[in-house]
Design an enzyme around this catalytic site. Structure first.
Site, PDB file in Angstrom:
ATOM      1  CG  HIS A  60      40.882  60.202  47.621  1.00  0.00           C
ATOM      2  ND1 HIS A  60      39.719  60.045  46.901  1.00  0.00           N
ATOM      3  CD2 HIS A  60      40.496  60.694  48.819  1.00  0.00           C
ATOM      4  CE1 HIS A  60      38.689  60.444  47.625  1.00  0.00           C
ATOM      5  NE2 HIS A  60      39.136  60.848  48.794  1.00  0.00           N
ATOM      6  CE  LYS A  87      43.314  59.172  32.432  1.00  0.00           C
ATOM      7  NZ  LYS A  87      42.594  58.420  33.452  1.00  0.00           N
ATOM      8  NE  ARG A  88      46.953  68.259  37.545  1.00  0.00           N
ATOM      9  CZ  ARG A  88      47.137  69.145  38.541  1.00  0.00           C
ATOM     10  NH1 ARG A  88      46.091  69.623  39.203  1.00  0.00           N
ATOM     11  NH2 ARG A  88      48.321  69.552  38.882  1.00  0.00           N
ATOM     12  CE  LYS A 116      46.422  61.048  37.237  1.00  0.00           C
ATOM     13  NZ  LYS A 116      45.132  60.437  37.605  1.00  0.00           N
ATOM     14  CB  THR A 131      36.000  59.692  38.554  1.00  0.00           C
ATOM     15  OG1 THR A 131      36.978  60.725  38.543  1.00  0.00           O
ATOM     16  CG2 THR A 131      35.803  59.153  39.945  1.00  0.00           C
ATOM     17  CE  LYS A 178      33.505  62.342  36.230  1.00  0.00           C
ATOM     18  NZ  LYS A 178      34.607  63.241  36.675  1.00  0.00           N
TER      19      LYS A 178
END
Ligand code: 26W
Length: 793
Positions: free
Chosen positions: A345, A531-532, A537, A637, A641
């Site tokens: 992952h 998100k984290r 990111k 993910t 969504k």
């Protein structure tokens, strides 16, 4: 399952009386919820027992999904939906005069995971039950889940997540299935009668593993599978000693809150071995009861290794087959490889686990012996064909470390990444050597989401509209959403779609008001990044976009009003991430208090992001920020969504963003930034300071980090500025800044044409069925776990 509202009301009253010996009027919302959960658990019990018996009787092949993290979210609403009882029960609660919103909100959200990996594991359990697979979860019942996040003066503060304080009604303690897990001691190999070497364990430190089972109810399939979470307790003979209870219990006390950096601590190693050994022992016991001959194992059992955390399963199954089942090495190895499969992952080097041999040997002496043998045989077998350089890099044991990703690949018959670009990068980067040796084992399985939770439950306004316009087929077959395309130019439909979105935005605005005391305009563009918190990111790039808008407002620029919504936890030991959290809160304080920004720009950083908060934020999003540096986000993910509820994606060509573009069409999202290839090519000569010097807007914004324009970020501003200018901006925030702004301007222009916007939102929803986790697990089921018939080509 046919239950009438009258029947439900009777059952509810019975259980309330039996459990609380009191009238409904005296029950707290928590007790009302617990009563309802027990009633629903009762309704699912028959299917649960029947599913288990049926799988055994029909000798159905079982999947066991080993994951150190699960994030099931609240189960009451999804269990009712999957049982087809949601409307009956909601009507019953109304008849009973209970406030159903308060009853649903009383449920704790078991945060037994950090982020994407844990949530995906739970989505897969829901999807396997919803596609009739016998798919079970195997994990850890942490006493404390992921910390609760609070903001104090803009700082992240971690508070223990005492999720079991009021017990957890969905679980069932199965002490009759408890097993012993052995740590430490030493192992002697003594020749047995059959000349077979027998491992004799001495002086081991034994712990009792007690399973807690929770039903995983399929969507209208009648299939109910099991999520088994193990708790560590002292063995019977030592249970009297308090110290002993604490020592044993420490193994499953808390979840490690890191989602990218291996803690490398012994307790984490104990956790990983604990649930792997407990899981495999109980699988073999059950298998032998239903099938007998252990040489048939791979025909009836598939064990999936969710990232490297359960990779010891390869060695533990070998231990059980050699030491308990007395098989010969080659046969045991053949069975192990045929039974195991592994998903990677992340490409982050710091997230690829390695264990110091010394620590491994001390804690797991027998497994260390087996690791040496696996390594010796691997080298012996492939050295001649692939040469020492490659084999040395691919072997599990290197420089006194056990490389868990290598072990997982060598010990599995299948290895996959979680999005096309990621699976390709695995073959050319972190697993390149093993790909040379085992090319046929590698495949891609792009992630998915469960449309039950994220659309049917979280976005009722949209779900109701879809039923009305294209019928209810999409509820069973998300791909049927493509039928929506024919409505994409129907103004009546488009305005109903935006009305549904607006309803969700009004609801989120109320939550923002209640949580932050901040009033936001519900008709603004809701721009969401959830998100984290992680440097790759690039929440920082998002902040720079906000600061550019802020400066533009100060210069009198007129743009569509925006509300930026953030949700993000940082690993407690991750300094840079915590600095960015402080920065986001400081920018929020600056912007939200500035009268020039009123009604034009607002920033809402909602604390304690997790599954339940995601359900409140996602349906209200207009823009989905998926802005990681290309080549860093394995899949994502939240992108799927947010697409499924009609947000337009502002994206780099990274992870599954690329497949979202392929599904919905490139005009249906705002793509920007360097590609993975361009970023790789730029790396050697990248000079962040030069970018800073040549772009005045960027220069101004970077300077705001330390020139006091943003109050209260003295040290954080300096730290972030240093990462950019002194450490050369690892994740190319400065390199992608201009293109990011341009993409945002394109979104602004589009926002000015609501019909065009709604049309693209429709395209995204119509194409989102492709990312249903049901399809994803069926691909695993056909191509890896072999529990489904091959798809006729
Ligand atoms: C050892 C510490 C640790 C803990 C968790 C390292 C790595 C992890 C996870 C692998 C991190 C994770 O959650 N990865 C995310 O997995 C999602 C599901 O596949 C992907 O969609 C995300 O892109 C990926 O970052």
């Amino acid at each position: 399952m046919v239950i009438t509202t009258t029947q439900f009301i009777k059952d509810y009253r019975d259980v309330a009386l039996r459990w609380f010996a009191d009238g409904l009027e005296n029950l707290s919302p928590l007790q009302q919820y617990q009563t309802l959960a027990l009633v629903v658990k009762g309704y699912a019990a028959r299917d649960w027992a029947r599913s288990k018996a049926h799988a055994d009787k029909t000798q159905q092949k079982q999947v066991y999904y080993f994951s150190i993290e699960f994030m099931p979210g609240r189960l009451l609403a999804s269990n009712l939906l999957n049982l087809g009882l949601k409307d009956v029960v909601d009507a019953g609660l109304a008849k009973l005069g209970l406030d159903s919103a308060a009853v649903y909100a009383a449920e704790r959200d078991p945060g037994l995971g950090n982020g994407g990996l844990g949530r995906l594991a739970s989505a897969f359990l829901d999807a396997m039950a919803s596609t009739g697979m016998a798919g079970n979860g195997n994990g850890i019942r942490y006493r404390y889940g992921l910390f609760e996040q609070r903001f104090v003066d803009g700082y992240q503060v971690e508070v223990p997540d005492d999720w079991l304080r009021d017990s957890y009604p969905w679980e069932t303690r199965k002490e009759n299935r408890a097993v012993i897990v052995k740590f430490g001691g030493h192992v002697d190999l003594v020749p047995g009668a059959s000349g077979h070497l027998t491992a004799v364990y001495q002086g081991t430190d034994d712990v009792l593993a007690v399973p807690y089972d929770t039903a995983m109810i399929g969507y209208r399939t009648g299939t109910v599978n099991t999520m088994r979470l193990w708790a560590a307790e002292p063995t019977a003979e030592r249970a009297h000693a308090l110290a002993e209870t604490a020592r044993a219990g420490a193994i499953t006390e808390f979840l490690y809150p890191d989602d990218s950096d291996t803690a490398g601590r012994e307790l984490r190693l104990r956790q990983e071995y604990f649930f792997v050994s407990a899981g495999l022992q109980s699988i073999l016991t059950h298998f032998k009861r239903t099938h007998g001959d252990v040489r048939l194992l791979p025909n009836f059992v598939a064990v999936h290794i969710n990232d490297t955390h359960p990779a010891m399963a390869v060695l533990e199954l070998m231990r059980l087959l050699l030491d308990e089942e007395q098989l010969a090495w080659d046969q045991a190895w053949q069975l192990t490889v045929a039974t195991m499969s592994y998903t990677n992952h992340t490409l982050m080097a710091e997230a690829l686990e390695t264990w110091p041999l010394g620590m491994f040997q001390d804690l797991l002496p027998r497994l260390a012996q087996l690791a040496f043998e696996v390594d010796r045989r691997f080298r012996a077998r492939y050295l001649s064909r692939f040469g020492s350089v490659l084999v040395n890099r691919a072997a599990p044991l290197q420089d006194g470390q056990l490389h868990m990703a290598n072990l997982a690949v060598i010990g599995s018959h299948a290895v996959n990444g979680v999005a096309k670009i990621h699976s390709e990068l695995l073959k050319t980067t972190v697993l390149a050597d093993l790909y040379q040796i085992f090319p046929d084992r590698f495949s891609n399985k792009t992630n998915g989401i469960t449309p039950r939770r994220w659309v049917q439950l979280a976005d009722v306004p949209l779900a109701t509209l879809l039923d009305d316009v294209i019928g209810t087929k999409w509820r069973h077959q998300p791909q049927a959403l493509v039928a929506l395309r024919s409505h994409a130019s129907d103004p009546a439909f488009l305005s109903r779609l935006m009305a549904a979105k607006h309803e969700n935005k009004v609801r989120l605005a109320a939550l923002i008001q209640a949580t932050l005391g901040l009033e936001v305009p519900a008709d603004a563009m809701f721009d969401v990044q959830i998100k984290r918190l992680h440097a790759y990111k690039r929440q920082l790039l998002h902040v720079f976009g906000i600061l550019e808008h802020y400066l533009a407002i100060k210069k009198g620029a007129v743009r569509p009003p925006r509300v930026h919504v953030f949700g993000a936890k940082a690993a407690p030991s991750y300094r840079y991430a915590k600095a960015v959290i402080r920065l986001i809160n400081a920018v929020a304080a600056l912007v939200n208090a500035d009268p020039d920004c009123a009604g034009k720009l607002a920033v809402a950083f909602l604390p304690n992001y997790g599954v339940s908060l995601a359900e409140a934020i996602i349906p209200a999003a207009d823009v989905s920020e998926q802005i990681s540096l290309a080549g860093t986000e394995a899949s994502g993910t939240s992108n799927m969504k947010l697409m499924a509820t009609g947000a337009l994606t502002l994206a780099t060509l990274d992870g599954a963003n690329i497949e979202i573009r392929d599904a919905a069409g490139k005009e249906s999202m705002a793509v920007f930034g360097l590609t993975e290839q361009e970023a790789k090519a730029l790396r050697p000569q990248y000079n962040a300071r030069e970018r800073y010097e040549r772009d005045p807007v960027l220069h101004r914004i970077v300077d705001m980090l330390t020139d006091g324009s943003i109050p209260n970020i003295e040290s954080e501003g300096r730290e972030i500025r240093a990462e950019l200018l002194d450490y050369n901006d690892t994740y190319f925030v400065l390199a992608d800044f201009a293109d990011y702004l341009a993409a945002n301007r394109r979104l602004d222009a589009l926002w000015g044409d609501p019909v065009a916007w709604a049309k693209l939102a429709t395209e995204n929803i119509a194409a989102s069925g492709r990312f249903s986790a049901d399809l994803t697990v069926q691909r695993y089921g056909r191509e890896i776990w072999r529990v489904l018939p091959e798809q006729p080509v």
